[in-house]
Scaffold this motif. Sequence first.
Motif, PDB file in Angstrom:
ATOM      1  N   MET A  22      41.503  68.225  37.302  1.00 14.50           N
ATOM      2  CA  MET A  22      41.502  66.782  37.599  1.00 14.50           C
ATOM      3  C   MET A  22      42.425  66.534  38.794  1.00 14.50           C
ATOM      4  O   MET A  22      43.531  67.059  38.830  1.00 14.50           O
ATOM      5  CB  MET A  22      42.074  66.003  36.394  1.00 14.50           C
ATOM      6  CG  MET A  22      41.265  66.120  35.138  1.00 14.50           C
ATOM      7  SD  MET A  22      42.174  65.541  33.657  1.00 14.50           S
ATOM      8  CE  MET A  22      42.904  67.068  33.076  1.00 14.50           C
ATOM      9  N   LYS A  26      37.423  67.053  43.719  1.00 16.74           N
ATOM     10  CA  LYS A  26      36.024  67.492  43.608  1.00 16.74           C
ATOM     11  C   LYS A  26      35.044  66.381  44.002  1.00 16.74           C
ATOM     12  O   LYS A  26      34.068  66.638  44.694  1.00 16.74           O
ATOM     13  CB  LYS A  26      35.735  67.965  42.170  1.00 16.74           C
ATOM     14  CG  LYS A  26      36.636  69.131  41.721  1.00 16.74           C
ATOM     15  CD  LYS A  26      36.337  69.561  40.302  1.00 16.74           C
ATOM     16  CE  LYS A  26      36.599  68.489  39.264  1.00 16.74           C
ATOM     17  NZ  LYS A  26      38.002  68.253  38.917  1.00 16.74           N
ATOM     18  N   ASP A  45      30.714  64.140  35.258  1.00 19.08           N
ATOM     19  CA  ASP A  45      31.260  63.012  34.478  1.00 19.08           C
ATOM     20  C   ASP A  45      30.322  61.802  34.573  1.00 19.08           C
ATOM     21  O   ASP A  45      30.029  61.137  33.575  1.00 19.08           O
ATOM     22  CB  ASP A  45      32.637  62.587  35.003  1.00 19.08           C
ATOM     23  CG  ASP A  45      33.740  63.563  34.619  1.00 19.08           C
ATOM     24  OD1 ASP A  45      33.529  64.382  33.709  1.00 19.08           O
ATOM     25  OD2 ASP A  45      34.818  63.492  35.241  1.00 19.08           O
ATOM     26  N   VAL A  56      33.859  58.320  29.787  1.00 19.35           N
ATOM     27  CA  VAL A  56      34.405  59.597  29.318  1.00 19.35           C
ATOM     28  C   VAL A  56      35.451  59.342  28.233  1.00 19.35           C
ATOM     29  O   VAL A  56      35.462  60.000  27.183  1.00 19.35           O
ATOM     30  CB  VAL A  56      35.021  60.373  30.504  1.00 19.35           C
ATOM     31  CG1 VAL A  56      35.808  61.577  30.011  1.00 19.35           C
ATOM     32  CG2 VAL A  56      33.929  60.805  31.485  1.00 19.35           C
ATOM     33  N   PHE A  68      31.926  66.005  24.044  1.00 16.09           N
ATOM     34  CA  PHE A  68      31.927  65.804  25.495  1.00 16.09           C
ATOM     35  C   PHE A  68      31.608  67.116  26.204  1.00 16.09           C
ATOM     36  O   PHE A  68      30.812  67.157  27.147  1.00 16.09           O
ATOM     37  CB  PHE A  68      33.280  65.245  25.959  1.00 16.09           C
ATOM     38  CG  PHE A  68      33.349  65.091  27.449  1.00 16.09           C
ATOM     39  CD1 PHE A  68      32.690  64.051  28.081  1.00 16.09           C
ATOM     40  CD2 PHE A  68      34.043  66.011  28.230  1.00 16.09           C
ATOM     41  CE1 PHE A  68      32.725  63.929  29.471  1.00 16.09           C
ATOM     42  CE2 PHE A  68      34.076  65.898  29.610  1.00 16.09           C
ATOM     43  CZ  PHE A  68      33.417  64.847  30.234  1.00 16.09           C
ATOM     44  N   ARG A  69      32.216  68.216  25.751  1.00 15.18           N
ATOM     45  CA  ARG A  69      31.977  69.530  26.390  1.00 15.18           C
ATOM     46  C   ARG A  69      30.495  69.922  26.253  1.00 15.18           C
ATOM     47  O   ARG A  69      29.907  70.488  27.160  1.00 15.18           O
ATOM     48  CB  ARG A  69      32.844  70.616  25.751  1.00 15.18           C
ATOM     49  CG  ARG A  69      34.333  70.382  25.865  1.00 15.18           C
ATOM     50  CD  ARG A  69      34.802  70.433  27.298  1.00 15.18           C
ATOM     51  NE  ARG A  69      36.191  70.008  27.426  1.00 15.18           N
ATOM     52  CZ  ARG A  69      36.669  69.348  28.466  1.00 15.18           C
ATOM     53  NH1 ARG A  69      35.890  69.027  29.490  1.00 15.18           N
ATOM     54  NH2 ARG A  69      37.927  69.002  28.525  1.00 15.18           N
ATOM     55  N   GLY A  91      33.383  68.178  35.915  1.00 18.72           N
ATOM     56  CA  GLY A  91      34.606  67.783  35.236  1.00 18.72           C
ATOM     57  C   GLY A  91      35.513  69.004  35.103  1.00 18.72           C
ATOM     58  O   GLY A  91      35.038  70.129  34.922  1.00 18.72           O
ATOM     59  N   GLY A  92      36.813  68.744  35.200  1.00 24.20           N
ATOM     60  CA  GLY A  92      37.774  69.853  35.270  1.00 24.20           C
ATOM     61  C   GLY A  92      37.722  70.811  34.090  1.00 24.20           C
ATOM     62  O   GLY A  92      38.050  71.989  34.223  1.00 24.20           O
ATOM     63  N   GLY A  93      37.286  70.308  32.928  1.00 24.76           N
ATOM     64  CA  GLY A  93      37.326  71.145  31.740  1.00 24.76           C
ATOM     65  C   GLY A  93      36.042  71.891  31.461  1.00 24.76           C
ATOM     66  O   GLY A  93      35.913  72.551  30.427  1.00 24.76           O
ATOM     67  N   ARG A 131      41.855  59.464  32.375  1.00 20.37           N
ATOM     68  CA  ARG A 131      41.769  60.872  31.952  1.00 20.37           C
ATOM     69  C   ARG A 131      42.504  61.031  30.616  1.00 20.37           C
ATOM     70  O   ARG A 131      43.731  61.136  30.581  1.00 20.37           O
ATOM     71  CB  ARG A 131      42.408  61.813  32.979  1.00 20.37           C
ATOM     72  CG  ARG A 131      41.963  61.698  34.427  1.00 20.37           C
ATOM     73  CD  ARG A 131      40.509  61.930  34.640  1.00 20.37           C
ATOM     74  NE  ARG A 131      40.179  62.346  35.998  1.00 20.37           N
ATOM     75  CZ  ARG A 131      40.165  61.545  37.063  1.00 20.37           C
ATOM     76  NH1 ARG A 131      40.536  60.291  36.977  1.00 20.37           N
ATOM     77  NH2 ARG A 131      39.794  62.024  38.232  1.00 20.37           N
ATOM     78  N   LEU A 133      43.077  63.395  28.674  1.00 20.05           N
ATOM     79  CA  LEU A 133      43.942  64.563  28.477  1.00 20.05           C
ATOM     80  C   LEU A 133      45.279  64.420  29.190  1.00 20.05           C
ATOM     81  O   LEU A 133      46.170  65.252  29.009  1.00 20.05           O
ATOM     82  CB  LEU A 133      43.234  65.836  28.953  1.00 20.05           C
ATOM     83  CG  LEU A 133      41.979  66.227  28.169  1.00 20.05           C
ATOM     84  CD1 LEU A 133      41.377  67.514  28.724  1.00 20.05           C
ATOM     85  CD2 LEU A 133      42.307  66.424  26.694  1.00 20.05           C
ATOM     86  N   ARG A 149      43.618  77.359  32.110  1.00 22.86           N
ATOM     87  CA  ARG A 149      42.256  77.461  32.660  1.00 22.86           C
ATOM     88  C   ARG A 149      42.125  78.370  33.878  1.00 22.86           C
ATOM     89  O   ARG A 149      41.001  78.686  34.277  1.00 22.86           O
ATOM     90  CB  ARG A 149      41.770  76.069  33.068  1.00 22.86           C
ATOM     91  CG  ARG A 149      41.528  75.169  31.910  1.00 22.86           C
ATOM     92  CD  ARG A 149      41.078  73.814  32.411  1.00 22.86           C
ATOM     93  NE  ARG A 149      40.891  72.881  31.313  1.00 22.86           N
ATOM     94  CZ  ARG A 149      40.716  71.584  31.471  1.00 22.86           C
ATOM     95  NH1 ARG A 149      40.696  71.064  32.691  1.00 22.86           N
ATOM     96  NH2 ARG A 149      40.555  70.813  30.416  1.00 22.86           N
TER      97      ARG A 149
HETATM   98  C1  S3P Z   1      38.655  66.610  32.229  1.00 21.39           C
HETATM   99  C2  S3P Z   1      38.401  66.229  33.525  1.00 21.39           C
HETATM  100  C3  S3P Z   1      37.755  64.961  33.866  1.00 21.39           C
HETATM  101  C4  S3P Z   1      36.842  64.510  32.739  1.00 21.39           C
HETATM  102  C5  S3P Z   1      37.595  64.467  31.454  1.00 21.39           C
HETATM  103  C6  S3P Z   1      38.191  65.815  31.058  1.00 21.39           C
HETATM  104  C7  S3P Z   1      39.349  67.893  31.957  1.00 21.39           C
HETATM  105  O1  S3P Z   1      36.987  65.102  35.066  1.00 21.39           O
HETATM  106  O2  S3P Z   1      35.748  65.370  32.633  1.00 21.39           O
HETATM  107  O3  S3P Z   1      38.612  63.495  31.549  1.00 21.39           O
HETATM  108  O4  S3P Z   1      39.311  68.361  30.804  1.00 21.39           O
HETATM  109  O5  S3P Z   1      39.923  68.462  32.907  1.00 21.39           O
HETATM  110  P1  S3P Z   1      37.645  65.269  36.531  1.00 21.39           P
HETATM  111  O6  S3P Z   1      38.045  66.711  36.674  1.00 21.39           O
HETATM  112  O7  S3P Z   1      36.538  64.895  37.446  1.00 21.39           O
HETATM  113  O8  S3P Z   1      38.801  64.354  36.611  1.00 21.39           O
END
Ligand code: S3P
Length: 181
Positions: A22, A26, A45, A56, A68-69, A91-93, A131, A133, A149
């Motif tokens: 995040m 990106k 997202d 989200v 969500f994943r 998304g970052g995760g 966000r 998290l 990660r």
């Molecule tokens: C997340 C990143 C977010 C979004 C969510 C979870 C993560 O997207 O998918 O809040 O787990 O790193 P961005 O990376 O676009 O902020």
Amino acid sequence: MPTSEPPGAAPADRHVVLVGMMGAGKSTVGRALAARLGREFADTDELVEEATKLTVREIFETEGEDEFRRLEGVLLHHALAVRAQGVIGCGGGIVTHEGARHLLRDGRGFVVWLRADPATLAARLEGVGDRPLLDGDAEGNLRRIGAERAVWYDEVADLVVDVDGLEADDVVDAIAEVLRS
Ligand code: S3P
């Protein structure tokens, strides 16, 4: 019907897929790169939010992170399969999910890890509240999550760009140059 090139295609003939934490840029870089290449940009997202009509944060709070994943994996799969070669911001995760990592390695995407120091990410995300998290100690969470990660980003990346101190245009230049070579 799938329109993307089969695995093994040259980087320029694949989707460009941006991964990273995040705040790594990106979406900003993805939109600028898509404009530069004359491609469409998709953000997982946003695809999840469009598909569910939920934000989200709402999905995290009502359905949970695992759901969500699952959703972001499904929409990444769809974006890779049915869109013409584009630029996809993840998304970052997304890398936490083994199925999504498998998709990222299957050759349809040229995967770029936008790597940044947690302090850079925290500065960019200051005051941004969407966000889940990052609730509480945002920089501490970014440091911990980023360390967890890193191995997965590294595993899926075809290219790593260290974005600390770079403007979005510099990052676009770096990626575009590799696509041209
Ligand atoms: C997340 C990143 C977010 C979004 C969510 C979870 C993560 O997207 O998918 O809040 O787990 O790193 P961005 O990376 O676009 O902020």
